[in-house]
Motif scaffolding. Structure first.
Motif, PDB file in Angstrom:
ATOM      1  N   ASP A 415     -17.502 126.980   3.034  1.00 57.27           N
ATOM      2  CA  ASP A 415     -17.369 126.809   1.587  1.00 57.27           C
ATOM      3  C   ASP A 415     -17.107 128.120   0.871  1.00 57.27           C
ATOM      4  O   ASP A 415     -16.410 128.151  -0.153  1.00 57.27           O
ATOM      5  N   PHE A 416     -17.660 129.225   1.376  1.00 56.58           N
ATOM      6  CA  PHE A 416     -17.480 130.507   0.687  1.00 56.58           C
ATOM      7  C   PHE A 416     -16.058 131.037   0.818  1.00 56.58           C
ATOM      8  O   PHE A 416     -15.677 131.982   0.108  1.00 56.58           O
ATOM      9  N   LEU A 417     -15.242 130.452   1.715  1.00 58.15           N
ATOM     10  CA  LEU A 417     -13.856 130.880   1.863  1.00 58.15           C
ATOM     11  C   LEU A 417     -12.971 130.359   0.740  1.00 58.15           C
ATOM     12  O   LEU A 417     -11.830 130.804   0.590  1.00 58.15           O
ATOM     13  N   ARG A 418     -13.468 129.417  -0.015  1.00 54.76           N
ATOM     14  CA  ARG A 418     -12.767 128.917  -1.208  1.00 54.76           C
ATOM     15  C   ARG A 418     -13.699 129.108  -2.399  1.00 54.76           C
ATOM     16  O   ARG A 418     -14.837 128.642  -2.369  1.00 54.76           O
ATOM     17  N   ALA A 419     -13.227 129.779  -3.413  1.00 52.85           N
ATOM     18  CA  ALA A 419     -14.103 130.163  -4.520  1.00 52.85           C
ATOM     19  C   ALA A 419     -13.478 129.791  -5.852  1.00 52.85           C
ATOM     20  O   ALA A 419     -12.251 129.806  -6.018  1.00 52.85           O
ATOM     21  N   SER A 420     -14.349 129.454  -6.798  1.00 54.97           N
ATOM     22  CA  SER A 420     -13.905 129.263  -8.182  1.00 54.97           C
ATOM     23  C   SER A 420     -14.116 130.531  -8.995  1.00 54.97           C
ATOM     24  O   SER A 420     -13.461 130.731 -10.018  1.00 54.97           O
ATOM     25  N   ASP A 421     -15.028 131.389  -8.549  1.00 53.67           N
ATOM     26  CA  ASP A 421     -15.256 132.670  -9.217  1.00 53.67           C
ATOM     27  C   ASP A 421     -15.931 133.624  -8.238  1.00 53.67           C
ATOM     28  O   ASP A 421     -16.665 133.189  -7.330  1.00 53.67           O
ATOM     29  N   ILE A 422     -15.670 134.917  -8.411  1.00 56.17           N
ATOM     30  CA  ILE A 422     -16.254 135.963  -7.555  1.00 56.17           C
ATOM     31  C   ILE A 422     -16.617 137.143  -8.444  1.00 56.17           C
ATOM     32  O   ILE A 422     -15.839 137.541  -9.317  1.00 56.17           O
ATOM     33  N   ILE A 423     -17.796 137.696  -8.236  1.00 54.52           N
ATOM     34  CA  ILE A 423     -18.155 138.976  -8.851  1.00 54.52           C
ATOM     35  C   ILE A 423     -18.675 139.899  -7.758  1.00 54.52           C
ATOM     36  O   ILE A 423     -19.293 139.446  -6.789  1.00 54.52           O
ATOM     37  N   ILE A 424     -18.382 141.175  -7.924  1.00 50.55           N
ATOM     38  CA  ILE A 424     -18.818 142.191  -6.966  1.00 50.55           C
ATOM     39  C   ILE A 424     -20.115 142.795  -7.485  1.00 50.55           C
ATOM     40  O   ILE A 424     -20.240 143.112  -8.667  1.00 50.55           O
ATOM     41  N   THR A 425     -21.102 142.962  -6.610  1.00 50.59           N
ATOM     42  CA  THR A 425     -22.407 143.468  -7.021  1.00 50.59           C
ATOM     43  C   THR A 425     -22.273 144.892  -7.564  1.00 50.59           C
ATOM     44  O   THR A 425     -21.349 145.628  -7.204  1.00 50.59           O
TER      45      THR A 425
END
Length: 1069
Positions: A415-425
């Motif tokens: 599931d993490f291979l397809r994302a609706s949003d991503i933020i970098i820590t």
């Protein structure tokens, strides 16, 4: 560089009924905020546990609208002490031009460990788990605790030599490695109506100013609280409003009112973004013009000033996607235009193209820079696939390619291979990924590397062992905690102790000792074992600072057994008394001091001796009354190392470190003329040279330098954060460290030359070839290729195409008397990477250690294992090798082999490498399958192959790998025929070559007769039969029975009648 280290390490389900709008990290807090259409939810970013939430009621939604965006202001703190903010504000935008201001307070003195049932509010747990708090009391534990408290006080680490894997240190791991979950409170404290309308808004860092932009002007020119009345609207475009959130004073600006901006029919802004890191705007108008502007403050008056950067001609940008994202640490900008992404470099008045990013995307994308500025992510929101890139566009991880490799069966572990949003820590060590269905939030750990090829993540340090595998060692618990809480970006106001930056550093010496530092924390290890297959146990020494002033270590490295640190501290001395009185204690300027520790005894720490790492090991310290932009050690030999320093006041200083220098020792005045004894320095430290760079600071951004080095004690290399790399070339004939001369006549003159753009890193490598010639190389990585230059060639042929001024030692620009009009530009060995992450260029020794095997490029690549039976997806990074010896040989073949003598020199240079013949095969394959333009190079290559002991084997191995259509080209260049070549092999009596070529020969003959005969009609002529009989006898004589059997099987396929097999039988009897 950065890699995905593993599958997600943590996840939390999100069960919101409303749609998730946005996710943000709150700077200098442990908070992660999720915005939905009606609520704000606050999570702990380390554990992904919920802390507090606020859901607006229906009346508020009807009156003020739904949430559409959320932002928070960046406030600089002292990150060296891991300082955090106690309270923050969230600015939530609604779809009815309202800003809802939330106030969030964080209590770091108490921890939230309460667990309750969400269905019936039943409290399940009110404190720490019993396994942590309930420990059986014993008198022994009581005595140990009391002794530790009396001796060590309240220090974080309670033992000097810390064995982190020993069971006695379990409590230390709990105390420092585990997380505290802070208590947070959230409430609305103000609701504002934006008078001009709310299209875009930004918060200036370390300021009370709110900047609002709108093109519609739906309301009036004021900002009012909810209870106030609304004035008539004013129909103006390109409208800005600056609001002081402390006094709520505001001012409205229209670009049409200023002469520097051309107002007109197509002057409307269609896209604008604010660089919160550098405090300026870039916008695009309907004409396709890209503008730069900022708000300048003069005598308490705000004045917009701007100018045109560039124009995008021939495109209707109103119908195309246009967006960009700013790099937090440099002047790089990612720009999306349609379905293309490009990297640009933005200065105050220039907009320079750097490179095209190779990625397939739709129009709906998100561009995300890391806070460290060393990598970015492009998320295609249409397909939900994302790609991780290094700073200049090298692909580190591509979910699109990975999903193609996996089977089509759906599994939750992907599931993490397809994302609706991503933020970098904020520490750039991890990713928070919102799944495609917005039901799960994942945390994915990242693996990073420094210049010493030391890898690290939040848990482990990894070292490459024997250029083959990664060996992991656990991090110290306190550094685990530091890495999880550090933040790379701390604003631009870091000139005082209030907002000083903390920097994590890791270095490694020749004894394989590792040093870790951050702020006041410093630790070094016992030597690692990375030779052979042995892995030893690692012990750590923690530095004890007994002085009153704490350290802030911003850089550290090794010189033999000496650890050198750079401590950033508050300056105490001033040039004049006025300067001293003009600055308060908080605003005193910062200076960097160099401190050298003698850490030779720590190499033997594993033996159990009583060794302490404290101030008593300090040998020397000195500061230059200013901060250092960069400092790098440059090794000259085993005894001498030079430190190259760039200071904030534009000086380049070279310091010599030498542990073999001696001085004369005298006992009386009578021995002054004839000293009889010598005394050795423990370590000699001296300034060799100082060069003033003030006169060239306008030609390149000196304060943007991230790495410096020195070549031959004369020339200097500067790498900037923007990717530009410069050579400061010494044009004098004497050495840079020659004997002192008259100060009026500078001993050296320098020319500043830009030798590359878009460079991520550079390193040096010396390779000794078979002709006893050691060649020094410098290699640069630009994201697509590795560029390898011979240093002598780079120095001699580099010149400045734009300027004809040179710099002397005193920083004065004078006319370039050595400038020549005709130069041959240095041409590098270009090695294509193909999304391979290069780390080290090295000579590989053969397994028996008798000779060199090849020249390889060592790097990391991803290994993905999909265990269908258990439903597991395993991802890890592994060390890989890329053969590049053929690139070195090809370079010499093209550029240095113009006659037979030079070809012989090239042969002698590379013949000792065991992979030499194989590389000749690769080059022959490459040029046989190319066009006619490479025929001259192919002929030189044939000449080079003929110099080897067995050229026929090179030809045959290559012919076996290429298509039959290229064989005619080979025989034409070799000026022979297949039959003549076979005759040549039989005369050489090399049975292996004859057998291997016979298969090639018969296939070639068969392919050539396809137009005239069918496969069943293929007939061997008498000449062919004679050749086969000769080779069969040679095989029989050499007792190659398995080859005889295989050849007979092949003949049976060519001639089913068996006539030739009977002749062979008769010939062997």
């Amino acid at each position: 560089m950065v890699w995905i280290n593993s599958c997600p390490q943590g996840l939390v389900p999100l069960v919101f009924k409303e749609e998730i709008i946005k996710i943000i990290h709150v700077p200098h807090t442990p908070l992660l905020v999720i915005l939905t259409s009606i609520g704000v939810y606050v999570y702990d970013q380390y554990t992904l546990l919920p802390l507090v939430s606020h859901i607006r009621n229906q009346d508020s939604i009807n009156q003020h609208g739904h949430n559409v965006n959320i932002k928070t202001k960046h406030v600089s703190v002292n990150t060296a002490l891991l300082q955090k903010l106690n309270s923050v504000n969230f600015f939530v935008q609604t779809n009815q031009n309202y800003l809802i201001l939330y106030h969030c307070s964080i209590n770091y003195t108490t921890s939230l460990f309460e667990v309750s049932n969400s269905k019936n509010d039943e409290v399940i747990q009110t404190g720490l788990p019993l396994s942590v708090t309930s420990q059986k009391f014993t008198f022994t534990k009581f005595v140990k605790s009391a002794t530790r408290s009396i001796i060590q006080g309240n220090q974080d680490i309670s033992i000097n030599l810390e064995n982190i894997e020993h069971f006695n240190n379990g409590a230390i791991e709990d105390e420092l490695g585990n997380f505290q979950i802070e208590n947070a409170k959230l409430s609305i404290f103000k609701i504002l109506k934006i008078g001009i309308g709310l299209n875009r808004y930004w918060l200036k860092q370390n300021s009370h100013n709110l900047i609002v932009f709108n093109n519609k002007n739906e309301r009036n020119n004021s900002i009012i609280e909810e209870s106030e009345s609304i004035s008539p609207s004013i129909p103006e475009e390109n409208c800005f409003q600056i609001v002081n959130m402390q006094s709520f004073k505001n001012e409205v600006f229209h670009l049409a009112d200023y002469s520097w901006y051309e107002s007109g029919e197509d002057s409307k802004i269609i896209y604008i973004n604010y660089n919160v890191f550098k405090n300026y705007f870039i916008f695009l108008n309907a004409k396709g013009q890209l503008w730069y502007f900022k708000f300048d403050v003069h005598d308490d008056h705000v004045i917009p000033k701007g100018h045109l950067l560039t124009t995008f001609p021939g495109e209707d940008l109103r119908q195309s996607t246009f967006k960009f994202a700013f790099n937090p640490q440099s002047n790089l900008l990612l720009l999306q235009l349609g379905i293309e992404v490009k990297l640009y470099k933005v200065n105050h008045d220039t907009f320079e193209f750097v490179k095209h990013i190779d990625v397939n995307i739709s129009h709906n994308t998100k561009l995300i820079w890391s806070s460290c500025g060393n990598f970015f992510i492009i998320l295609d929101k249409q397909s939900s696939k994302w790609t991780l890139f290094t700073k200049f566009g090298s692909i580190s991880f591509n979910t699109n390619e990975l999903l193609k490799e996996l089977d089509e069966n759906y599994e939750h572990n992907r599931d993490f291979l397809r994302a609706s949003d991503i933020i970098i820590t904020p520490n750039s060590n991890g990713l928070n990924i919102l799944s495609e269905d917005k039901k799960t939030l994942y945390y994915v750990n990242l693996l990073k590397v420094n210049d010493n090829a030391c890898f690290y993540d939040n848990e482990y340090i990894s070292i490459i062992q024997n250029n083959r595998s990664l060996v992991k060692f656990p991090l110290l618990p306190k550094f685990k905690r530091i890495l999880s809480r550090l933040e790379n970006y701390n604003g631009n106001s870091n000139k005082s102790l209030k907002s000083v930056n903390g920097i994590f550093n890791m270095s490694r010496n020749e004894s394989n000792q590792i040093a870790l530092s951050y702020g006041e924390h410093l630790a070094l290890s016992t030597p690692l074992t990375t030779d052979g297959n042995d892995i030893n146990h690692v012990l750590w020494f923690n530095f004890r600072n007994y002085y009153l002033d704490s350290l802030n270590i911003v850089h550290q490295f090794w010189y033999n057994d000496y650890l050198i640190i750079v401590n950033r501290k508050q300056g105490q001395e001033y040039d004049t008394e006025e300067d001293s009185n003009a600055q308060t204690n908080d605003d005193k300027h910062l200076v960097d001091e160099i401190i050298i520790f003698d850490t030779s005894v720590t190499k033997y720490g594993a033996g159990g001796g009583d060794i302490k790492f404290d101030n008593d090991l300090m040998l020397w310290k000195y500061d230059f009354k200013t901060t250092l932009i960069d400092i790098q050690p440059v090794k000259f030999n085993d005894k001498v190392t030079h430190l190259v320093l760039i200071t904030d006041d534009y000086r380049l200083i070279i310091i010599e470190l030498n542990n073999s220098r001696t001085i004369a020792k005298t006992t009386s005045s009578s021995n002054l003329q004839n000293p009889t004894t010598q005394r050795s320095y423990k370590i000699f430290i001296g300034v060799n040279k100082t060069i003033h760079l003030s006169s060239i600071k306008h030609r390149f951004a000196i304060k943007d330098i991230i790495k410096t080095s020195m070549i031959d004690k004369r020339h200097f290399i500067f790498l900037l954060g923007s990717g530009d790399i410069y050579l400061l070339k010494n044009q004098s004939t004497t050495g840079s460290f020659a004997n002192p001369v008259d100060a009026v006549k500078p001993s050296n003159m320098y020319d500043l030359i830009r030798i590359g753009t878009g460079i991520e890193f550079f390193k040096f490598k010396s390779i000794k070839f078979d002709n006893d010639k050691q060649v020094n190389y410098i290699y640069l990585f630009n994201g697509d290729s590795l560029l390898v230059y011979e240093i002598n060639d780079l120095i001699s042929n580099s010149y400045d195409k734009e300027n004809e001024l040179v710099l002397n030692d005193n920083g004065e620009g004078i006319e370039d008397i050595h400038h020549e009009n005709h130069h041959t530009e240095p041409d590098p060995i270009r090695i294509d990477i193909d999304n391979y992450q290069p780390l080290i260029l090295d000579s590989i020794i053969s397994d028996d250690f008798s000779s060199l095997k090849s020249i390889d490029l060592i790097g990391l690549e991803h290994a993905v294992i999909n265990k269908i039976s258990s439903g597991m997806l395993i991802m890890k990074s592994k060390v890989s090798h890329k053969l590049v010896l053929n690139n070195f040989m090809e370079y010499d073949l093209i550029h240095k082999s113009n006659d037979k003598n030079e070809l012989i020199q090239s042969f002698k240079k590379f013949q000792s490498f065991k992979n030499y013949s194989y590389c000749l095969e690769l080059l022959l394959f490459k040029y046989l399958t190319r066009d006619e333009e490479t025929k001259n190079t192919l002929k030189k290559l044939i000449t080079l192959i003929e110099l080897t002991k067995d050229p026929a084997s090179v030809y045959i191995n290559c012919l076996r790998k290429i298509e039959v259509g290229y064989w005619d080209n080979f025989f034409t260049v070799l000026d022979t025929t297949p039959v003549k070549f076979m005759t040549r092999l039989i005369e050489s009596e090399n049975v292996e070559d004859c057998y291997n070529y016979l298969i090639v020969y018969l296939n070639f003959k068969k392919e050539g007769d396809e137009d005239e005969t069918t496969e069943l009609d293929f007939v061997l002529n008498s000449n062919d039969e004679e050749i086969i009989l000769k080779i069969m006898k040679m095989l029989d004589k050499s007792q190659k029975w398995d080859w005889c059997f295989e050849l007979c099987r092949f003949i049976k396929l060519l001639q089913p009648s068996g006539d030739l097999l009977r002749l062979i039988k008769e010939g062997l009897q």
